[in-house]
Design a protein around this motif. Sequence first.
Motif, PDB file in Angstrom:
ATOM      1  N   UNK A 177      38.544 -27.300   9.070  1.00  9.61           N
ATOM      2  CA  UNK A 177      38.386 -27.579  10.469  1.00  9.61           C
ATOM      3  C   UNK A 177      39.467 -26.823  11.247  1.00  9.61           C
ATOM      4  N   UNK A 178      39.112 -26.261  12.397  1.00  8.04           N
ATOM      5  CA  UNK A 178      40.069 -25.597  13.271  1.00  8.04           C
ATOM      6  C   UNK A 178      40.247 -26.465  14.513  1.00  8.04           C
ATOM      7  N   UNK A 179      41.503 -26.731  14.856  1.00  6.18           N
ATOM      8  CA  UNK A 179      41.794 -27.629  15.974  1.00  6.18           C
ATOM      9  C   UNK A 179      42.737 -26.936  16.947  1.00  6.18           C
ATOM     10  N   UNK A 180      42.418 -27.010  18.229  1.00  8.77           N
ATOM     11  CA  UNK A 180      43.316 -26.556  19.286  1.00  8.77           C
ATOM     12  C   UNK A 180      43.706 -27.784  20.091  1.00  8.77           C
ATOM     13  N   UNK A 181      44.996 -28.041  20.149  1.00  9.41           N
ATOM     14  CA  UNK A 181      45.498 -29.192  20.885  1.00  9.41           C
ATOM     15  C   UNK A 181      46.372 -28.677  22.027  1.00  9.41           C
ATOM     16  N   UNK A 182      46.192 -29.231  23.213  1.00 10.00           N
ATOM     17  CA  UNK A 182      46.983 -28.814  24.368  1.00 10.00           C
ATOM     18  C   UNK A 182      47.584 -30.033  25.043  1.00 10.00           C
ATOM     19  N   UNK A 183      48.844 -29.909  25.431  1.00 10.51           N
ATOM     20  CA  UNK A 183      49.512 -30.952  26.204  1.00 10.51           C
ATOM     21  C   UNK A 183      50.499 -30.281  27.137  1.00 10.51           C
ATOM     22  N   UNK A 184      51.018 -31.045  28.073  1.00  8.52           N
ATOM     23  CA  UNK A 184      51.975 -30.470  29.024  1.00  8.52           C
ATOM     24  C   UNK A 184      53.257 -30.032  28.334  1.00  8.52           C
ATOM     25  N   UNK A 185      53.723 -30.849  27.388  1.00 11.41           N
ATOM     26  CA  UNK A 185      54.988 -30.594  26.714  1.00 11.41           C
ATOM     27  C   UNK A 185      54.858 -30.881  25.221  1.00 11.41           C
ATOM     28  N   UNK A 186      55.843 -30.409  24.450  1.00 10.65           N
ATOM     29  CA  UNK A 186      55.916 -30.739  23.021  1.00 10.65           C
ATOM     30  C   UNK A 186      56.575 -32.111  22.848  1.00 10.65           C
ATOM     31  N   UNK A 187      56.520 -32.663  21.648  1.00 10.87           N
ATOM     32  CA  UNK A 187      57.044 -34.005  21.374  1.00 10.87           C
ATOM     33  C   UNK A 187      58.529 -34.132  21.680  1.00 10.87           C
ATOM     34  N   UNK A 188      59.278 -33.040  21.630  1.00 12.18           N
ATOM     35  CA  UNK A 188      60.711 -33.098  21.911  1.00 12.18           C
ATOM     36  C   UNK A 188      61.003 -33.465  23.366  1.00 12.18           C
ATOM     37  N   UNK A 189      59.993 -33.480  24.214  1.00  6.37           N
ATOM     38  CA  UNK A 189      60.146 -33.901  25.607  1.00  6.37           C
ATOM     39  C   UNK A 189      60.292 -35.416  25.689  1.00  6.37           C
ATOM     40  N   UNK A 190      59.850 -36.129  24.648  1.00  4.53           N
ATOM     41  CA  UNK A 190      59.985 -37.586  24.477  1.00  4.53           C
ATOM     42  C   UNK A 190      59.167 -38.427  25.449  1.00  4.53           C
ATOM     43  N   UNK A 191      58.056 -37.914  25.925  1.00  3.44           N
ATOM     44  CA  UNK A 191      57.129 -38.732  26.697  1.00  3.44           C
ATOM     45  C   UNK A 191      56.131 -39.393  25.758  1.00  3.44           C
ATOM     46  N   UNK A 192      55.455 -40.420  26.236  1.00  6.74           N
ATOM     47  CA  UNK A 192      54.502 -41.146  25.389  1.00  6.74           C
ATOM     48  C   UNK A 192      53.368 -40.276  24.884  1.00  6.74           C
ATOM     49  N   UNK A 193      52.760 -39.520  25.787  1.00  7.26           N
ATOM     50  CA  UNK A 193      51.648 -38.638  25.397  1.00  7.26           C
ATOM     51  C   UNK A 193      52.109 -37.583  24.404  1.00  7.26           C
ATOM     52  N   UNK A 194      53.290 -37.039  24.641  1.00  9.25           N
ATOM     53  CA  UNK A 194      53.818 -35.995  23.755  1.00  9.25           C
ATOM     54  C   UNK A 194      54.119 -36.543  22.358  1.00  9.25           C
TER      55      UNK A 194
END
Length: 66
Positions: A1-18
């Motif tokens: 499976x090929x997956x493209x994931x997009x978010x405003x920031x990476x997890x190091x930004x420490x927001x809930x979504x990230x």
Amino acid sequence: MKILMASSFFASHNGGLERVAGELFRAFADRGQKIVWMAGDVTPPPQPTGKSRTVSLRIFNFVEDK
């Protein structure tokens, strides 16, 4: 499976979504899926593992800078 994931920031930004995106990124990579995570370059991306990779997009983050 090929997956493209997009978010405003990476997890190091420490927001809930990230944080959730970071967990999904690791879970898919650990299962051998080919995943690409694209996010803004405000904070550093995680280290790629297996078939995963990250793409840092140059963004202008003036709201948080203020």
